[in-house]
Structures are given as C-alpha cells and as structure tokens.
Design a protein around this motif. Structure first.
Motif, short mmCIF file in Angstrom:
data_model
loop_
_atom_site.label_atom_id
_atom_site.label_comp_id
_atom_site.label_asym_id
_atom_site.label_seq_id
_atom_site.Cartn_x
_atom_site.Cartn_y
_atom_site.Cartn_z
N VAL A 336 4.96 -28.85 29.45
CA VAL A 336 3.71 -29.37 30.03
C VAL A 336 2.68 -28.25 30.12
N THR A 337 3.14 -27.07 30.52
CA THR A 337 2.23 -25.93 30.60
C THR A 337 1.63 -25.63 29.23
N GLN A 339 1.28 -27.67 26.81
CA GLN A 339 0.35 -28.75 26.53
C GLN A 339 -1.02 -28.45 27.13
N GLY A 340 -1.02 -28.07 28.39
CA GLY A 340 -2.28 -27.78 29.07
C GLY A 340 -3.04 -26.67 28.36
N LEU A 341 -2.30 -25.64 27.93
CA LEU A 341 -2.95 -24.53 27.25
C LEU A 341 -3.52 -24.97 25.90
N ILE A 343 -4.57 -27.99 25.13
CA ILE A 343 -5.78 -28.76 25.39
C ILE A 343 -6.93 -27.82 25.76
N LEU A 344 -6.61 -26.80 26.52
CA LEU A 344 -7.65 -25.86 26.93
C LEU A 344 -8.24 -25.14 25.73
#
Lengths: 376, 545, 324
Positions: A336-337, A339-341, A343-344
């Motif tokens: 998930v982390t 993923q967030g990166l 997207i960022l």
C-alpha cells in the motif's frame, strides 16, 4: 523518429520520464525498507521469487493482476473523460453484489454457460449503477465527483454489511456470508481447465476471469481509440470547448464514461465472487479499487501500460506476501505504501522531473552533435 | 540594457518642453519579443506630468505589452524606463507600485466576495491586525472620494457593484497606494455611455490634482474627448505622437491603420443566389446581463461573402457562436436554409453540420482542434459520426487517414503527416487543417472567424483563395475579421459591428480604410463619413467638427 | 422523562468528544481550501499525526512530546502536498489521494517494524495521555438543578484537546477575518491575480495556508490516538477526514457553520449507538449500518445542491499561472 535539433523526442516523454517517476517511487520505498531494517536488495529478490519462483506463485500473481486490470481500466476510462473516479472500491463491491445476487437466483436452475453471461451482465450493471449517481451529480449539478465517489465507497461498505448480516446470511450461521453457489455458479479455476488438457499445475485462485480481463483490455482499447463514442470521451477529456463546438454533449459523455468505469470495476466480482470464493461475502475488494488508481496512473491510462502495471502490482501483492512470510516486519501494508508513492510520483509530481530531464537531454544532444565543444 | 544612441530624434521625445519638470514617464527604446513575435520594437514614449496621455492602436499593435512592461508583468528585452526623470528597474508589480505607478486592468482584478474597503486595502494593509487597518483605510478612502469625486459605498461587496463602480474601486486601489501615475487599459470597453462620461469627469479631476493618466484605447472618440497628448502604435512600433488639440480623428485613424499593402485577391463579381441565412432581430444577452448581440438583422445569400468588420469584443464572436449553435438565442432568431431557429427551437452544432453548414472558429486551439490528438483525429472533429468514417460501431482508421491525407494535399498542409500530433503543426498549417475539414464538404453556409489569425503570409494568400473559391462555388460565406485588409479584399458586402449592433452596411466597392476605421470606432455614421470622404459620388465640402 | 433527558445529555457529551477531530480537521481544511488549494489529504495527515503522537508518547512517556511529534509529521505532509501542488502545479486531488494511501500503508509498516503488535502502538498510561480535566467548581455545582448538571456532566470533564478544538473555531474566525494574513488568504483563494498584481507572492501565501492546515491536523490526529484512546490502531481515522471536508463544504467554508456541521455529524454518530434496534413503524428496527452510512449519504445530498448552494472559493483547485 528523429527529432529536430532542440526538440525532445517522443520516447523521452512517453517512456523515459514515467520510468524515472516509477524509479523514484521504488527508490523511496527502498529507503523505507532500509529504515525499518530490511535489506532492500534482498527484499526485491524475495519478492521476485515469491511472485514467479514457483508455479502456484505465478497463479496467485496473475489472480491479483486480474483484479488490478479491471480496476485500472475503470480508472483509466474515467480519466480519458477528464474525471477522477476514486469510487472503484465501492463499484467493485456493488458489482460483486450484482454477480452474487444473480447467481444465487438462478444457479440451481440454469446451466453454467447461461449463468456466466448473466453474471457478467449483472456485474456490469450494478457497478455502472453505483457510478451513475455520482456521475449524474457531477454532470448535471456540478458536485465534485471525487468526494461523492469516496462517499459512495463508504456507503457501499455499510450497505454490504447490512445485506450480508441481515439478508443474505445463512440461517444459523455466525459468519456474514451467503450460501455457497451451486456448481453452475462456479468459474472454473485455471488449474482445473489446464487439467482438462492434461497439464498439471498446483491449484491457485487464478480462474477463467483472467481471460475476461484480457478481453476487456482489447475491448477498452478498441472502444476508446477506435469508436466514435470513445472519440467523444477523449475529446471531452482533452478539450471540452472543442467538444461543444463539435456538437458533443459533455454531460452525456460524463455519464457514459463513468458508467463504463463502474461496469469495469464491477467485474472484480466475477473474479472474486464467482471465481474464487463462490459465495457472497464481505471485503472481497480488499483495496483493489485504490490499487487501480496507481495502476492507471502508472500505465498512463492505456491498456498495454495497465497490463504491465497490473502485473507489477500483482507481483508486489504476491511477492509481498512471500516477503511478509520471510520477514515478519513487512506486511501487505508495504505494498500500500508503494502504491501511495507511485501515485505521488506518477501523478502529483509527474512533471517534476520533466524540466531537468529535458534540459539534460538537450545538453547531451548538443554535446554529441558538436564534439569540438562549440555551441551550434 | 542598451544605451540609447545619442543625437537621434525619435518619436516619443518632446522637441519643445516648456515645463522644467521632468517627464512623469519616459520609455526609451523598449524591445520585447515573445518567441518569434516582436511585440514591441524600439518603442519610445514620453508622458508629461499632470496630463492625460492616450495610447491608441489596433489589437495586436503592442499597447498592452508596453504597459505590462511598465507595470512589471514582463521585463523588456532592452531599453530603459525613467519615472520622474530617474531610471528605475521594474521587475514586478511591487516595484511598479513603489515607483508610484498604478494600473487599472481591462479585466478587473477584484475579489468579488470582499467589500470595497477590503479590496482597496489588499496588499497595502497598515498592520497585521485588521481592525485598525480598516479604520485607517476607511478614513483614507473617504478623503480620496472627496478629493477626486469617486463615489463608492465602502461596505458594498465588489461583486455586487455595477461595472462602472467596480472600475472606480480599481482606480481607488491605485490612488490608495499613492499612485502618481495611473494607467487605464481599455477602460471603456465594458461601460455604458453614461458611465464613460462619468469616468472622464473622474480622469479630469485626477489630472487637476496632479495625477498623470495614461489611457490605452482603440476608440478615437475618447482620445479626442479627454486626452492632452496621444501616441499611436502600430505593428509593435510607436509611429506617431500628437498633441490632441492639434490632430483629428481622421488623422489618427489613418495612422492607426496605416498604409499596408492590400493583399488583393483576384475575384470576379459575385453570382448571387437565394438567401441562405436570414438573421432577424437576433439578440444574445450574457450572464452579466449585457447584450453582446443587440437586435442584429442581416442576410447572407448564396455566392456572396458578407464581411463583418469591427474591433474584437464588439459581439462578433458571440454572433458566430449563436449562429453555429454553440450559444443559445436570447431573443429574435434566424432562418438557416428555411429552418427557423430561436430560443424556442435552439440550434446545436451537429444539426448545423447536418444541414450542410460549417463553422471555422475564431480560436482554433480553443475550439477548433484538440492539441493532443493526431492531425487525422482533429480532422474529423464534428464529423466523427459520419458514415464515411464509421463501419458500424468502429471508426475506419484507414479511411480516416486517407481522407486526412487527401485534405492535407488539397490544402497544402505541411508536413503532410496525418499521424503527427496537432500541436506540432505551425499555426498556419493548423488553420489549414481546420479549413480543409470545414470547406471540403462544400457547405452551403460557411461561418468563418479570424481565418488568418497567427498565420504566415504565404498561407494567408492560400486561405483567401479558398474562401473565394467557396463563394464562387455557391456557398454563402459570413466572414468575421478584425483585419480590415482581409475584409476589404474578400467581402462583397461589409457590415460593421459596434457594441453588439450593426452600425453600418455598405458594398465593398464603396469602402476604404478610413471610412471603415471611423465606423469601427463608432466615430461616425456611414452618412457622415460619406460626406467627409472626397471623391465619392454626392460628396460635399467637409466642415471640420 | 428524566431518563430521556439524561440520555440526551449523555449524547451531547459524546457528541463533543466525537466532533473534536472533525472540528480540528474542518478548520485545517478551511485554511487550505480558502487559499485555493484542495485538501483531500486531511484524512492522511490526521492518521499520520495519530501514529506519530502515539509512538512518541509510548516511547517517551510524555503526552506533550506526542503532540509535538503529531504536529511535526502532519506539517511535513502538508508541505509535501504544497510542494506538489503549489511549486510543481500538480493535480491537487491526485496529490491528496496519494498522501492518504501512502500514510495508510506507512503507518502500519512502521508500527509493525517498531512495535511488532500488528500495527498497533503500545497502550500508554495516564501520564502519556491527555486525560479528562475537571473544570473548577464542577463538583460543587453538581447538585444544582439543570445548570449544575449541564456544567459538571456536559462541559466539565473533557480532556484538554476537546476544549482546544472548540477554541480553534473563534481563533480561526479571528485569523481569517481580522488579520492581514487572513484577508490575503481569502483573496488568493478567490482571485490570485488580484493578490499578484498587489505585489504579494501567491506561492508563499498558499504555503503558509497549507502549513496552518498541517498544524491543525496534527492536533486532530493526536487527539484520536492519545486523548480519545490510548494507542494508535490501524485506519483509526475511518474516513473522518473526509467527513470533516464534507462538513466544511456544508458550512460553506466558514468557521462557525463548519463547526456546527461537525457537531451535527458527531451527534448523529453518538445517537447511532442509541438508535440501534429501535423499532420504526413499517420498516422495523433501524439497522445500525443505516445510521453509520448517514453522514456519507448526507454529504452526497448536500453536494447535490439540494441544501442551498455550496459555492467554493473561486480559484480553488486551479494551479496559479500568471495570465498574459
């Protein structure tokens, strides 16, 4: 594809800069791993092994990939119309509800080859319906689609809990699940199907829906770039004023794009409900809707990119499970982390590297064309 | 910044300055280019203190760029700025404000939801806590209102004020910051005649108080009414300075429009046929309640080109958008090929195309093309449902590409690459793609806006030839352009629009630049102008106004 | 009757506690959005702050250090959002979503790595928490009819952060409407051009706004983990950041109406527990899920424009590029 001097060739924009963005995301992920005391290089090895190293691993990887293809396509179709659909999670959930309800109604009476198209249809319709309300509110009342779709995710969760606990639960049972589907309501597993051809593979959740995911890729590709409705969607997303000039009604296009988006997300239900669990239950979407956002951004809203990005995330999910097994400090949340990166860096900071990379490229090109060092 | 060459007299330097005081503003040899476009070329300007100085020129003449440099939005490529005789470096609006320059923009920079006092104070608050700042501001505001005759309710919300009062707030903003120089950029574009008169009284009062006013406008009547001196810009250069009392509208019009070489197109007399478009008392009122198209009536017949001349912003754009179905009709209506369209029965662009009408929009990148699409995809914009391009549900890629290739060959689009992204074509070639798309179907009515805006000379000629060819083939063509040359060489009949109304109509043979310039600036009716221009049948001796 | 009133009183009491994080976040969102920067990441900042506060409190034993850590982490994320949106003109919504997902994962990753409790942080004792504060005279007044009960039950006995939350409302109002910074902030959200032409830096102003949002979310998150509860639990924000955003929109980006909206949502939540199982004619017992979904449904209804018109700051969501 040679560019004029002073011009940046297409491959820099289409492939190189996105790869740099993804590399940055992984670099930061590596730093995080290192910070919690896990060797990043070793982690990569374990992930790769876990994802592809043995045959059941490949099956699991592809099973996850299937879900991400559906949700990634969903987000991408909406993006082409200029809309950010964050409701994939809820649309997948409700789509799955549609699949389950349909199967529960007819699985004792109809053969498989009739149940399947019905399930696919219901998955699409229910998913589309769940996206239609936020779409209508955006198109005709200007309500921000991001907030409404997030709200609908929460509402879907509450609705499903209610239905599972109160309506669909089997009498006398403690767990909020429906009864198991009859055989006609089961999608054959890939290991089953390969078995018909005499190939022996270790059982995994990978099932027929992966074929449907591949078909959807082709259909979406064809629809978006080779039909007039896809043309209208892309026009509205790229230049709404030109769309109006061309006689296109942006409101109708928003509805169409979002309904398609919801339908695609709904197909997660085909994989999970019909293909794996063979019953309706809670939380089968497990964050796949949000992964779809990363997949679409990483894959630049094109089916080819989405397949590759889905594979990558499928690998991360499955390999991540292996890593979690080997290294108790790491769990699913590491993915998930990442993923967030992704997207960022691929989404919000997408253009951060554009300037420096283009300048560096021009400098290199100039140096190469005048080896004496004189400026042209 | 370059040193000005010594001993060279140039426009902008006063030859006789009886006043000992240094000029309020002095611009020396300002150059500014945007890419290949030279917006300002060796511009010199001298503004005497305590005067109202007008700067006049057509759109694109470079006036706004020059003022943007003065106010710090841009930095000049070379040249010097002197305020009150002292050289200053202006790199941001902050520097400009510090130098005592205030600007009233064409599009107001007000915060609609805040009050007049708050808007005026913004950025010039006297402390971190507002309550005392507001009291001080209010007191100062009252003083300014008294001294300059600028009456505004300090507690009214800026968004609620009528446009004339909003402009006063902008003026007060500048004065509040101690502006000794006030620049107004096209201030009367949005004002009614009465509000314009009120503005002029305010400017007069400012002048008497010693404020230097620079008025940028294209309206001759205003220059003559209120300025002391006037400078004329054309094509990025400063071409003349005059003392207003010693010049005339006619002279200024001539200087503004210049003696350009007319791109004459070889055309035969029109073979006029039936009426294709009949506009009947058509009005379009915008969201702000202003009538952008104001009871307009005219006809266009097959085989003729009707040109609508006028400075941009006088309703021509809205007229085209209403006639092409993009905007709705407010009142009145129009007949297209026998079908009546009005507010009860709106036209939409796809119906328009189905009726064999076509529209070349004024802003090709905003409306007429999609920059990120390949050229072949832009080439089917608006026609994407045509059976020619579709086989059932699927778009026929091969057919589309071939069709685009043909169009590109016919219209000399370079490079002839249907797969190339639209954004990668030059302006002229992009325009040719739009024209190819709209013209190649032989439309019965062709609505064209600014067909050669941002297009190089070679392409202009080509485009003009094609428009005339359409007309000769029997199309009815309605041409809107701010380029007088274009109108005069292409049109068979010329209408002039001003503030949403048709203020003049004449056959092309009777038109000339001077006459049209005056009509465009609403400085005269066609009758008056006819009397003033010698050489025309029935002319009488001119008595100067 | 007395029982009903008492029940109501307890509901109001719970309302204040539940509304506290919403109020902090709504005020945070107000600063950011009024300056023109969309902030979907209230949720993520709050969650990160909750984790940071709980971890720090567990390790150091100090609630105040926990608060400091919570604020610091939230500010870092706020600056990241600012960096993406203001400096690099990135899509503000995508940036917000990215931060939320990133925090969602990272808090658990770090939690497991540091504390090995499946994502939870160790429970902290009373010293490392913000505990209920008895206001002066509460015990003495307890027996006074009506007023005494109100004072001692409803108003007294909350922890410090609850009082702080409701204090930020008048504070926010004062900053936004009575200071120079607030004037400029409101202006830049409506018409950045007006601010730019007045010679003020649009970027710097927006960064400061986003910073304020970060600080306030820090309080919100700290409250969740070491005031309302005694540890961080994964996903403990449960969408409250989005509800706060909805409350902000409901309150038309103004402090007091936004606070009232938060109270309303808080009240619904508190009542939800009590209404569960209550029988309504025709429908039967009200399902708890319906009450749980009510805030979200209400948000959608509001945004659909059926309850007045929610007009956002005019320049919101659009990166500022100098015109001309």
């Amino acid at each position: 594809m040679s560019a004029a001097p002073g011009e940046i060739p297409r491959w820099v924009d289409i492939a190189f800069i996105p790869l740099v963005n993804i590399a940055l995301a992984f670099l930061v992920s590596g730093v995080i791993l290192w910070a919690i005391g896990v060797d990043p290089i070793q982690a990569v090895e374990i992930i790769l092994y876990g994802a592809f190293g043995y045959d059941v691993a490949l099956g699991y990887t592809l099973y996850y990939t299937t879900n991400f293809v559906f949700t990634g396509l969903a987000v991408a179709v909406a993006f082409h119309a200029g809309l950010f659909n964050i409701g994939g999670e809820g649309q997948a959930y409700i789509g799955g509800l549609g699949v389950g309800l349909g199967i529960l109604l007819v699985d004792r009476y109809l053969p498989f080859y009739l149940v399947l198209p019905l399930a696919v249809l219901l998955g699409a319709v229910f998913g589309a319906a769940w996206a239609a309300i936020p779409a209508y509110l955006q198109a005709y009342r200007g309500s921000h689609i991001v907030i409404t779709t997030i709200m609908f995710n929460f509402i879907a969760a509450a609705l499903m809990v209610y239905l599972m606990v109160n309506v669909l639960i089997q009498p006398g049972s403690m767990s909020p699940e429906s009864r198991e589907f009859a055989q006609a309501g089961h999608l054959p597993f890939m290991h089953e199907m390969l078995g018909w051809f005499g190939l022996q593979v270790t059982p995994s959740p990978l099932n027929l829906s992966v074929i449907w995911a591949a078909v959807c890729c082709v259909l979406v590709w064809g629809f978006i770039w080779h039909t007039r409705w896809g043309y209208e969607i892309r026009t509205v997303g790229a230049n709404e004023t030109a769309a109006v000039y061309a006689g296109i009604d942006p409101r109708k296009v928003i509805m169409l794009a979002m309904c398609l988006s919801g339908a695609l997300a709904g197909f997660v239900g085909i994989n999970e409900v019909m293909g794996v669990h063979h019953r309706l239950l809670l939380n089968f979407t497990a964050g796949y809707g949000f992964t779809g956002i990363a997949v679409a951004l990483m894959g630049r809203n094109h089916p080819v990119g989405i397949v590759l990005a889905s594979l990558l995330f499928g690998m991360l999910y499955q390999g991540g499970a292996e890593l979690a097994f080997e290294e108790p400090k790491v769990t699913r949340e590491m993915v998930v982390t990442i993923q967030g990166l992704v997207i960022l860096f691929s989404g919000a900071l997408a253009f951060m590297m554009k300037g420096p990379i283009e300048r560096a490229y021009l400098r290199l090109a100039r140096r190469r064309s005048s080896p004496t060092g004189q400026e042209a | 910044m370059a040193e000005p060459p010594s001993g060279r007299p140039a426009a902008g330097h006063n030859t006789a300055s009886p006043d000992a005081a240094p000029p309020a503003i002095e611009l020396r040899h300002i150059d500014k280019a945007f890419g290949t476009v030279q917006a300002n070329k060796d511009v010199c300007l001298t503004v005497r203190p305590g005067t109202i100085h007008g700067i006049i020129g057509e759109n694109g003449a470079g006036k706004s760029t020059l003022m943007s440099i003065l106010y710090g939005f841009y930095e000049a490529d070379s040249g010097e700025i002197l305020i009150g005789g002292k050289p200053v470096s202006i790199r941001s609006s902050r520097d400009a404000i510090a130098a005592g320059i205030g600007m009233v923009h064409q599009h107001f920079m007000l915060v609609d939801t805040m009050s007049v006092v708050e808007n005026i104070m913004l950025g010039a608050e006297s402390g971190a806590i507002l309550t005392s700042s507001i009291e001080k501001a209010r007191a100062e505001l009252q003083r300014l209102e008294r001294d300059y005759g600028l009456d505004v309710d300090p507690d009214a919300l800026a968004g609620d004020l009528p446009v004339g009062q909003q402009q006063r707030v902008e003026i007060l903003k500048a004065l509040y910051r101690g502006a000794a120089i006030l620049i107004l950029d096209e201030p009367t574009g949005v004002l009614t005649p009465q509000e314009t008169d009120q503005l002029f009284r305010i400017l007069d009062s400012l002048r008497r108080q010693g404020v230097t006013v620079v008025l940028i406008t294209h309206k001759l009547r205003e220059i003559m009414a209120v300025t002391d001196n006037v400078s004329v810009m054309r094509g990025g250069e400063m071409v003349a300075d005059r003392v207003t009392a010693q010049t005339s509208k006619e002279e200024l019009a001539e200087l503004m429009v210049g003696r350009k070489v007319l791109l004459s197109v070889d055309k035969q007399a029109p073979k006029v046929g039936e009426t294709i478009l009949s506009v009947d008392d058509l009005s379009f009122v915008g969201k702000d309640g202003v009538a952008r198209v104001d009871h307009v009536s005219f006809t266009v017949r097959a085989g003729e080109i009707v040109g609508i001349a006028g400075v941009s912003g006088n309703g021509q754009s809205e007229l085209l958008e209403v006639l092409s179905g993009i905007r709705p009709v407010t009142s009145g209506g129009f007949d297209l090929l026998g079908e009546r369209f009005s507010s009860a029965r709106p036209l939409d662009p796809s119906t328009m195309r189905a009726m064999h009408a076509a529209h070349v929009p004024e802003d090709r990148l905003r409306s007429g093309l999609v920059r990120t699409f390949a050229a072949e995809e832009s080439a089917i914009l608006g026609y994407h449902n045509d059976p020619l391009y579709n086989a059932g549900p699927v778009l026929k890629g091969v057919a589309i590409r071939q069709d685009c290739a043909h169009k590109m060959a016919d219209f000399d689009v370079r490079p002839q690459a249907p797969a190339l992204k639209t954004a990668n074509f030059s302006g002229g070639n992009q325009q040719k793609i739009v024209l190819a798309r709209e013209l190649s179907r032989g439309p019965r009515l062709l609505l064209v806006g600014q067909p050669t805006r941002g297009v190089d000379i070679g392409a202009i000629e080509f485009i003009h030839k094609n428009l005339v060819a359409m007309r000769d083939a029997g199309s009815a063509v309605l041409l809107v352009s701010v380029e007088l040359d274009e109108i005069m060489s292409l049109a068979d009949r010329i209408l002039v629009m001003f503030e949403g109304r048709i203020v003049g109509e004449l056959p092309a043979a009777d038109a000339n630049e001077r006459l049209l310039g005056l009509m465009m600036a609403n400085a005269a009716t066609e009758e008056e102008a006819r009397h003033k221009s010698p050489g025309l049948p029935g002319a009488t001796v001119v008595t100067p106004e | 009757m007395g029982e009903f009133l008492f029940s109501l009183l307890l509901s109001f009491d719970a309302t204040l506690r539940v509304a506290t994080p919403l109020v902090f976040c709504a005020m945070a969102g107000l600063f950011s959005e009024r300056s023109g920067v969309v902030d979907i990441s209230l949720e993520g900042k709050m969650l990160a702050a909750a984790f940071a506060a709980a971890s720090t409190a567990a390790v150091t034993g100090s609630a105040w250090l926990g608060l400091g850590a919570g604020i610091a982490v939230s500010v870092v994320l706020a600056l990241l959002h600012g960096f993406a949106c203001i400096t690099h003109r990135g899509d503000q919504v995508v940036s917000g979503v990215a931060i939320n997902i990133l925090v969602s994962g990272l808090t658990v990753v770090l939690g497991i790595a540091w504390f090995a409790r499946g994502g939870q942080t160790p429970s902290v004792g009373r010293d490392a928490r913000f505990t209920p504060v008895t206001l002066p005279g509460a015990e003495a007044m307890a027996d006074v009819p009506v007023v005494g009960a109100l004072y001692s039950e409803l108003i007294s006995g909350h922890n410090l952060l609850v009082y702080l939350a409701f204090a930020t409302v008048p504070l926010t109002w004062w900053v936004i409407y009575r200071t120079r910074f607030g004037l400029r902030l409101r202006a830049v959200g409506e018409n950045p051009g007006a601010v730019d032409t007045a010679g003020i830096s649009v970027s710097f102003l927006r960064y400061r706004a986003v910073l304020c949002a970060g600080v306030l979310c820090g309080f919100a998150g700290t409250y969740l983990s070491i005031a309302q509860n005694a540890a961080f639990v994964r996903e403990m924000t449960a969408g409250q950041g989005y509800i706060a955003l909805a409350a902000l929109i409901f309150g038309k980006w103004r402090p007091v109406p936004a606070m009232l909206a938060c109270l309303m949502f808080g009240f619904l939540d508190a009542v939800a527990i009590r209404l569960q199982g209550v029988v309504v004619p025709v429908i039967g017992p009200i399902p708890v899920q319906l009450i749980q979904a009510l805030p979200y449904v209400l948000t959608v209804v509001l945004l659909a424009g059926f309850i007045g018109k929610a007009v956002a700051p005019k320049a919101i969501g659009v990166p500022y590029v100098k015109e001309r």
